[in-house]
Enzyme design. Structure first.
Site, mmCIF file in Angstrom:
data_model
loop_
_atom_site.group_PDB
_atom_site.id
_atom_site.type_symbol
_atom_site.label_atom_id
_atom_site.label_comp_id
_atom_site.label_asym_id
_atom_site.label_seq_id
_atom_site.Cartn_x
_atom_site.Cartn_y
_atom_site.Cartn_z
ATOM 1 N N PHE A 253 125.704 -101.107 -28.065
ATOM 2 C CA PHE A 253 125.990 -99.744 -27.614
ATOM 3 C C PHE A 253 124.924 -98.823 -28.199
ATOM 4 O O PHE A 253 124.723 -98.781 -29.413
ATOM 5 C CB PHE A 253 127.381 -99.314 -28.067
ATOM 6 C CG PHE A 253 127.976 -98.293 -27.156
ATOM 7 C CD1 PHE A 253 129.005 -98.630 -26.294
ATOM 8 C CD2 PHE A 253 127.488 -96.982 -27.127
ATOM 9 C CE1 PHE A 253 129.540 -97.686 -25.428
ATOM 10 C CE2 PHE A 253 128.009 -96.039 -26.260
ATOM 11 C CZ PHE A 253 129.043 -96.394 -25.412
ATOM 12 N N GLU B 226 116.907 -92.360 -14.343
ATOM 13 C CA GLU B 226 118.102 -92.766 -15.086
ATOM 14 C C GLU B 226 117.794 -92.895 -16.573
ATOM 15 O O GLU B 226 116.640 -93.141 -16.948
ATOM 16 C CB GLU B 226 118.587 -94.135 -14.583
ATOM 17 C CG GLU B 226 119.691 -94.082 -13.554
ATOM 18 C CD GLU B 226 121.034 -93.649 -14.138
ATOM 19 O OE1 GLU B 226 121.065 -92.991 -15.210
ATOM 20 O OE2 GLU B 226 122.050 -93.949 -13.507
ATOM 21 N N ASP B 227 118.831 -92.750 -17.383
ATOM 22 C CA ASP B 227 118.646 -93.046 -18.807
ATOM 23 C C ASP B 227 118.793 -94.541 -19.069
ATOM 24 O O ASP B 227 118.092 -95.102 -19.902
ATOM 25 C CB ASP B 227 119.623 -92.237 -19.683
ATOM 26 C CG ASP B 227 121.071 -92.430 -19.280
ATOM 27 O OD1 ASP B 227 121.333 -92.814 -18.121
ATOM 28 O OD2 ASP B 227 121.957 -92.208 -20.124
ATOM 29 N N ASP C 280 122.667 -100.468 -16.689
ATOM 30 C CA ASP C 280 123.537 -101.337 -17.482
ATOM 31 C C ASP C 280 124.109 -102.411 -16.540
ATOM 32 O O ASP C 280 123.438 -103.392 -16.246
ATOM 33 C CB ASP C 280 124.616 -100.420 -18.090
ATOM 34 C CG ASP C 280 125.477 -101.087 -19.130
ATOM 35 O OD1 ASP C 280 125.283 -102.275 -19.414
ATOM 36 O OD2 ASP C 280 126.378 -100.425 -19.677
ATOM 37 N N ARG D 98 124.608 -87.194 -27.856
ATOM 38 C CA ARG D 98 123.602 -87.037 -26.794
ATOM 39 C C ARG D 98 122.334 -86.351 -27.262
ATOM 40 O O ARG D 98 121.255 -86.621 -26.762
ATOM 41 C CB ARG D 98 124.163 -86.182 -25.650
ATOM 42 C CG ARG D 98 125.027 -86.907 -24.658
ATOM 43 C CD ARG D 98 125.137 -86.085 -23.387
ATOM 44 N NE ARG D 98 126.341 -86.384 -22.631
ATOM 45 C CZ ARG D 98 126.462 -87.406 -21.787
ATOM 46 N NH1 ARG D 98 125.478 -88.250 -21.619
ATOM 47 N NH2 ARG D 98 127.587 -87.590 -21.121
HETATM 48 C C1 PRP Z 1 125.756 -94.045 -17.658
HETATM 49 C C2 PRP Z 1 124.262 -93.911 -17.515
HETATM 50 C C3 PRP Z 1 123.998 -94.435 -16.143
HETATM 51 C C4 PRP Z 1 125.121 -95.422 -15.911
HETATM 52 C C5 PRP Z 1 124.601 -96.814 -16.019
HETATM 53 O O1 PRP Z 1 126.322 -92.915 -17.085
HETATM 54 O O2 PRP Z 1 123.847 -92.586 -17.687
HETATM 55 O O3 PRP Z 1 124.052 -93.397 -15.184
HETATM 56 O O4 PRP Z 1 126.102 -95.200 -16.935
HETATM 57 O O5 PRP Z 1 125.647 -97.726 -15.969
HETATM 58 P P1 PRP Z 1 125.773 -98.874 -14.927
HETATM 59 O O6 PRP Z 1 124.424 -99.487 -14.739
HETATM 60 O O7 PRP Z 1 126.744 -99.811 -15.597
HETATM 61 O O8 PRP Z 1 126.321 -98.309 -13.669
HETATM 62 P P2 PRP Z 1 127.811 -92.429 -17.383
HETATM 63 O O9 PRP Z 1 128.663 -92.780 -16.219
HETATM 64 O O10 PRP Z 1 128.260 -92.951 -18.717
HETATM 65 O O11 PRP Z 1 127.677 -90.872 -17.381
HETATM 66 P P3 PRP Z 1 126.802 -89.924 -18.322
HETATM 67 O O12 PRP Z 1 125.363 -90.097 -17.907
HETATM 68 O O13 PRP Z 1 127.334 -88.590 -17.990
HETATM 69 O O14 PRP Z 1 127.023 -90.339 -19.742
#
Ligand code: PRP
Length: 186
Positions: free
Chosen positions: A162, A109-110, A113, A175
């Site tokens: 953010f 994961e990146d 949150d 990105r």
């Molecule tokens: C973001 C991020 C994680 C997730 C974390 O993805 O890449 O996958 O949110 O959030 P959480 O812990 O609150 O669930 P996003 O849905 O924004 O999609 P993306 O990676 O395509 O930007």
């Protein structure tokens, strides 16, 4: 060093505020994480399961630093509800195309949150009978957590701001920056 990132500020009403994590620091940490994975998995490489889209840059760097040939399969996790927070209504796609049974899985994961994404993904993978599942997240934002989950490997703990860059977006912008920035409204 905002520099070449300047063009991104024109795209929307959010501007880059400051570099939070410089690319050289990111690369050093990714190297350390790759070493940890190499030590922990030895001659039994995991199946890397990066989560689209945010992890694409992280996994590309990580995978190239691993000393073994790890198989890799992207999954997509979509949340429905609020646009700024994960709602808890999470749909996983891509898992149906791979066999994870009896395999070692390393989710990439990146950012963790609220934790809803990882919680849902872990639940769905565990139902498919893997040998073991671990989570690596480049960033961890514990102040935002709504469900109890913890990544096994974390690159950096970040404050409740953010953040964008190195795969992380704001409405699909920012990105492709090589550093991680905080952003603010113009
Ligand atoms: C973001 C991020 C994680 C997730 C974390 O993805 O890449 O996958 O949110 O959030 P959480 O812990 O609150 O669930 P996003 O849905 O924004 O999609 P993306 O990676 O395509 O930007």
């Amino acid at each position: 060093m905002i520099g070449n990132a300047q063009k991104y500020t024109l795209a929307m009403n959010m501007k880059l505020e400051a570099v939070l994590i410089d690319s050289s620091v990111i690369q050093k940490r990714v190297e350390e994480l790759a070493c940890r994975v190499a030590m922990d998995y030895g001659n039994d490489p995991p199946l890397l399961l990066p989560v689209l889209t945010g992890s694409f840059m992280f996994v590309a760097d990580l995978a190239r630093k691993l000393p073994f040939d790890a198989p890799l399969h992207f999954v997509k996790v979509s949340s429905y509800g609020s646009s700024t927070t994960s709602s808890g209504n999470v749909v996983v796609s891509g898992l149906e195309r791979i066999d994870v049974s009896n395999k070692r899985i390393l989710i990439i994961e990146d950012i963790v949150d609220t934790g809803h994404t990882i919680k849902a993904l872990l639940e769905q993978i565990k139902q498919k009978g893997p040998r073991d599942v671990k989570v690596m997240s480049l960033l961890d934002k514990p102040e935002r957590r709504q469900v109890e989950v913890q990544a096994d490997y974390v690159g950096f703990v970040v404050p409740n701001k953010f953040v964008v860059g190195y795969g992380l977006d704001c409405d699909e912008h920012f990105r492709c920056l090589k550093d991680i920035y905080t952003i603010s409204e113009e």
